[in-house]
Design a protein around this motif. Structure first.
Motif: not given
Length: 122
Positions: A36-43
């Motif tokens: 799994w990957f994740r992407q937070a707002p602005g990151k």
């Protein structure tokens, strides 16, 4: 069509739990590194967890170690990310991946899920 299909995101309060699911269409997870990957707002997108093909060990980012657990059910051809003790900083779009050589780095991922939103309120 070969793809990964995710489910299980949502809104949860801090300290709560969610379980994400990911199932492949058109292939099985056998012989693939999954994670799994994740992407937070602005990151930038970051790796959360990856299960190695070679020795079956599972990598976890320091930020989730001890709280998240990657698992798979071969009979259901599905992998899961159990997320406990969620924090507001875990808020992100989460992507499941499968890689023929690995999944620690984005470049290793051959297939990506569509992404599922996880929002943790404080």
């Amino acid at each position: 069509e070969v793809q990964l299909v995710e489910s299980g995101g949502g809104l949860v309060q801090a300290g709560g739990s969610l379980r994400l699911s990911c199932a492949p269409s058109g292939f099985t997870f056998d012989g693939w590194a999954i994670g799994w990957f994740r992407q937070a707002p602005g990151k930038e997108r970051e790796g959360v967890s990856c299960s190695s093909i070679e020795d079956g060990t599972t990598y976890y980012a320091d930020s989730v170690k001890g709280r998240f657990t990657l698992s798979s059910d071969n009979a259901k051809n599905t992998m899961y990310l159990q997320m406990n003790s969620l924090k507001p900083e875990d808020t992100a779009v989460y992507y499941c991946v499968a890689g023929g050589l690995g999944c620690l780095h984005e470049a290793e991922a051959d297939f990506w899920g569509q992404g599922t939103q996880v929002t943790v309120s404080s």
